[in-house]
Design an enzyme around this catalytic site. Sequence first.
Site: not given
Ligand code: 3HC
Length: 282
Positions: A118, A139, A151, A189
Amino acid sequence: MKKVAVIGGGTMGNGITHVFAMNGIPVNLVEMSEELAEKALSTIEKNLDRMVKKEKIDATEKVETLESITTFTSVEDAVKDVDLVVEAVPENFELKKKVFSKVDEAAPERTILATNTSSISITKIAAATSRPEQFIGMHFFNPVPVMKLVEIVKGFETSEETYETIEETARLLDKTPIPVEDYPGFVSNRVLMPMINEAIYCVHEGVAEPEDVDSVMKLGMAHPMGPLRLADFIGLDVCLDIMNVLYEGFKDPKYRPCPLLVKMVDAGKLGDKTGEGFFEYD
Ligand code: 3HC
């Protein structure tokens, strides 16, 4: 893309394994021990169960996905017959260099090498291998089975053919590939982390409590998670590493990590993975 190897079965590695296997590409997953490999498989199974429950896949697809994952504890054995290697080990240049020198020795000549880093320069990791033209950044975003973006980061010597193969592979995984150049923090990032750092400054300077900072961004800007909840989810150590890469890479004080972030990492409060960060977790 007939078979891939994923090195590392942590949060990102098990998610990457999950999406390749679910899209019909057999995966050799490498972990440091049988126990860690089992742990990665059980996380994948739990996430597949969640998808079955939501009727995104059926029970047969779950079984087929799990059956197409083979675990290994030896990098050399895992990469000897694959078309692509995706490395997802911790963000440490020396560690990545060591992993890629083993991969480079053991993988067939045709194999493309990708890193899920990342923050570390793709060009720098590529230079540690004998095939920088077949080296690229792939990424992914957490949670990998859900987030649509990959990415794709081109190093100084990455060939157009490598880029096109990886772009096509990302689409095969039902992801959207976005090309970016090899600059500190890439695009994701470079934009995300200063926002998280600024949210931490708001707490540090007593502007608002963590819950309230997050509510502002969720209710006012429709972010699915507030920046502090997201920082805990990503890992405060990872956030600090990335801020340091931006700070050192651009030599601009606007990227200075917030002293509260540094303190929390020093105190071992890293977020979800240690049970405490800006919030507490079971
Ligand atoms: N595997 C499979 N499915 C998953 C999952 C996983 N690990 N986690 C969540 N889900 C699915 C759920 O089943 C649900 O599916 P649906 O839409 O069909 O109902 C959906 O994702 C939403 O999950 P929840 O209802 O349990 O919970 P939320 O609505 O709170 O969503 C989230 C959870 C998808 C994590 C949401 O909060 C989100 O998008 N958060 C932001 C995440 C983000 O910004 N990620 C990027 C981080 S930066 C990064 O990774 C880069 C690195 O370099 C730092």
